[in-house]
Design a protein around this motif. Sequence first.
Motif, PDB file in Angstrom:
ATOM      1  N   GLY A  74     -32.795 -31.786   0.969  1.00  0.00           N
ATOM      2  CA  GLY A  74     -31.597 -30.963   1.085  1.00  0.00           C
ATOM      3  C   GLY A  74     -31.182 -30.811   2.535  1.00  0.00           C
ATOM      4  O   GLY A  74     -30.775 -31.781   3.155  1.00  0.00           O
ATOM      5  N   PRO A  75     -31.340 -29.597   3.084  1.00  0.00           N
ATOM      6  CA  PRO A  75     -31.753 -28.361   2.405  1.00  0.00           C
ATOM      7  C   PRO A  75     -30.791 -28.008   1.262  1.00  0.00           C
ATOM      8  O   PRO A  75     -29.692 -28.515   1.201  1.00  0.00           O
ATOM      9  N   GLY A  76     -31.292 -27.144   0.398  1.00  0.00           N
ATOM     10  CA  GLY A  76     -30.456 -26.704  -0.708  1.00  0.00           C
ATOM     11  C   GLY A  76     -30.449 -27.638  -1.893  1.00  0.00           C
ATOM     12  O   GLY A  76     -29.489 -27.624  -2.662  1.00  0.00           O
ATOM     13  N   ALA A  77     -31.531 -28.428  -2.064  1.00  0.00           N
ATOM     14  CA  ALA A  77     -31.575 -29.351  -3.194  1.00  0.00           C
ATOM     15  C   ALA A  77     -32.871 -29.214  -3.990  1.00  0.00           C
ATOM     16  O   ALA A  77     -33.599 -30.193  -4.176  1.00  0.00           O
ATOM     17  N   PRO A  78     -33.196 -28.010  -4.462  1.00  0.00           N
ATOM     18  CA  PRO A  78     -34.396 -27.857  -5.282  1.00  0.00           C
ATOM     19  C   PRO A  78     -34.297 -28.696  -6.554  1.00  0.00           C
ATOM     20  O   PRO A  78     -33.247 -28.771  -7.186  1.00  0.00           O
ATOM     21  N   GLY A  79     -35.397 -29.347  -6.875  1.00  0.00           N
ATOM     22  CA  GLY A  79     -35.426 -30.261  -8.014  1.00  0.00           C
ATOM     23  C   GLY A  79     -35.305 -31.707  -7.624  1.00  0.00           C
ATOM     24  O   GLY A  79     -35.604 -32.592  -8.418  1.00  0.00           O
ATOM     25  N   LEU A 139     -31.068 -17.731   5.689  1.00  0.00           N
ATOM     26  CA  LEU A 139     -32.011 -18.836   5.539  1.00  0.00           C
ATOM     27  C   LEU A 139     -32.159 -19.566   6.867  1.00  0.00           C
ATOM     28  O   LEU A 139     -31.192 -20.099   7.414  1.00  0.00           O
ATOM     29  N   THR A 140     -33.382 -19.583   7.358  1.00  0.00           N
ATOM     30  CA  THR A 140     -33.730 -20.261   8.598  1.00  0.00           C
ATOM     31  C   THR A 140     -34.984 -21.086   8.360  1.00  0.00           C
ATOM     32  O   THR A 140     -35.668 -20.939   7.332  1.00  0.00           O
ATOM     33  N   VAL A 141     -35.309 -21.942   9.316  1.00  0.00           N
ATOM     34  CA  VAL A 141     -36.558 -22.699   9.225  1.00  0.00           C
ATOM     35  C   VAL A 141     -37.740 -21.730   9.153  1.00  0.00           C
ATOM     36  O   VAL A 141     -38.650 -21.900   8.328  1.00  0.00           O
ATOM     37  N   ASP A 142     -37.738 -20.705   9.985  1.00  0.00           N
ATOM     38  CA  ASP A 142     -38.836 -19.739   9.977  1.00  0.00           C
ATOM     39  C   ASP A 142     -38.967 -19.044   8.627  1.00  0.00           C
ATOM     40  O   ASP A 142     -40.083 -18.767   8.170  1.00  0.00           O
ATOM     41  N   ARG A 143     -37.840 -18.750   7.980  1.00  0.00           N
ATOM     42  CA  ARG A 143     -37.887 -18.107   6.668  1.00  0.00           C
ATOM     43  C   ARG A 143     -38.545 -19.036   5.642  1.00  0.00           C
ATOM     44  O   ARG A 143     -39.382 -18.618   4.844  1.00  0.00           O
ATOM     45  N   HIS A 144     -38.169 -20.309   5.655  1.00  0.00           N
ATOM     46  CA  HIS A 144     -38.769 -21.261   4.718  1.00  0.00           C
ATOM     47  C   HIS A 144     -40.256 -21.463   5.009  1.00  0.00           C
ATOM     48  O   HIS A 144     -41.066 -21.617   4.077  1.00  0.00           O
ATOM     49  N   SER A 180     -26.025 -25.010   4.148  1.00  0.00           N
ATOM     50  CA  SER A 180     -25.273 -24.692   5.364  1.00  0.00           C
ATOM     51  C   SER A 180     -26.066 -23.788   6.301  1.00  0.00           C
ATOM     52  O   SER A 180     -26.142 -24.038   7.513  1.00  0.00           O
ATOM     53  N   GLU A 181     -26.671 -22.742   5.756  1.00  0.00           N
ATOM     54  CA  GLU A 181     -27.425 -21.809   6.587  1.00  0.00           C
ATOM     55  C   GLU A 181     -28.643 -22.488   7.217  1.00  0.00           C
ATOM     56  O   GLU A 181     -28.895 -22.356   8.425  1.00  0.00           O
ATOM     57  N   THR A 182     -29.414 -23.202   6.395  1.00  0.00           N
ATOM     58  CA  THR A 182     -30.655 -23.802   6.892  1.00  0.00           C
ATOM     59  C   THR A 182     -30.368 -24.906   7.888  1.00  0.00           C
ATOM     60  O   THR A 182     -30.996 -24.979   8.956  1.00  0.00           O
ATOM     61  N   TRP A 183     -29.414 -25.798   7.565  1.00  0.00           N
ATOM     62  CA  TRP A 183     -29.152 -26.922   8.457  1.00  0.00           C
ATOM     63  C   TRP A 183     -28.569 -26.459   9.786  1.00  0.00           C
ATOM     64  O   TRP A 183     -28.858 -27.045  10.841  1.00  0.00           O
ATOM     65  N   ALA A 184     -27.789 -25.403   9.763  1.00  0.00           N
ATOM     66  CA  ALA A 184     -27.278 -24.851  11.016  1.00  0.00           C
ATOM     67  C   ALA A 184     -28.429 -24.406  11.911  1.00  0.00           C
ATOM     68  O   ALA A 184     -28.406 -24.607  13.134  1.00  0.00           O
ATOM     69  N   ASP A 185     -29.456 -23.811  11.314  1.00  0.00           N
ATOM     70  CA  ASP A 185     -30.615 -23.383  12.101  1.00  0.00           C
ATOM     71  C   ASP A 185     -31.412 -24.577  12.599  1.00  0.00           C
ATOM     72  O   ASP A 185     -31.905 -24.571  13.736  1.00  0.00           O
ATOM     73  N   VAL A 186     -31.547 -25.615  11.762  1.00  0.00           N
ATOM     74  CA  VAL A 186     -32.236 -26.841  12.186  1.00  0.00           C
ATOM     75  C   VAL A 186     -31.567 -27.406  13.440  1.00  0.00           C
ATOM     76  O   VAL A 186     -32.230 -27.732  14.437  1.00  0.00           O
TER      77      VAL A 186
END
Length: 263
Positions: free
Chosen positions: A9-14, A42-47, A167-173
Amino acid sequence: MLLVVLHGGPGAPGSAVGLAVALAGFGSVLEPWQRRAGSVPLTVDRHVADLAEVLSSPTVIVGWSWGAMLGLSFAVVRPELVRSLVLVGCGTYDEESRQAYGKRMAERLAEDERTELVRISRQLEATADRPTRDRLFAQMGRVAARAQAVELLEPPAAVEADADGYSETWADVLERQRRGVEPAAFAAISCPVLMIHGADDPHPGPATRDVLRHHLPRLEYIEIPRCGHEPWLERHGREPFLAAVRAWLERLDASVGGEPSRV
């Protein structure tokens, strides 16, 4: 042996369910689905923190695409929970590699697919309705998956798409990379790391390998010919991929202190 599969993903569970199934013969397999967008940013640290909550002992982490990147980030923060890392179709760590990916994707997409992606992107930008955004994000993923693969044996897995989570996770990446946090932090990783990449994956494997080796000099790299982004689903990639993982795990089991022996 416990293997933990991290989806893309991020954002692609399954999206990595087929990978988890393919690895089931090698040990116990856990496939945690990452948190969706919602009450907390949603951030890298959160995951990383979420993943730590479901692991209690050292494990082999097999991360695919964005999941490979998450595996690296996790190994920096919680090294005691990572016996080994296997990076499958790892994502990018510099703008040059992302541009190379975009160019390769543009070359592979048929004209109608390029038109479809433009249409979907515009619709995504025009709506804030979360179910609609998730549906459009899933459509975009299906088009991209076809272009990234080489002779699929079966369709890619259905995805519980999360457009806002992406969007949230990749922005943090990207922000972590802009600030120089990653990949520099990976120098702290001490566990053995294997990178497996399809030679025909539009994600530029050799370029990412070279970036990572600045910080992980003992990184091992295997490139599979006639193989794209999902080797476990591809005609020419499946058996070499599974053989490479099997050999890596056997070396890990035979090693002293968790470091695969050099053969």
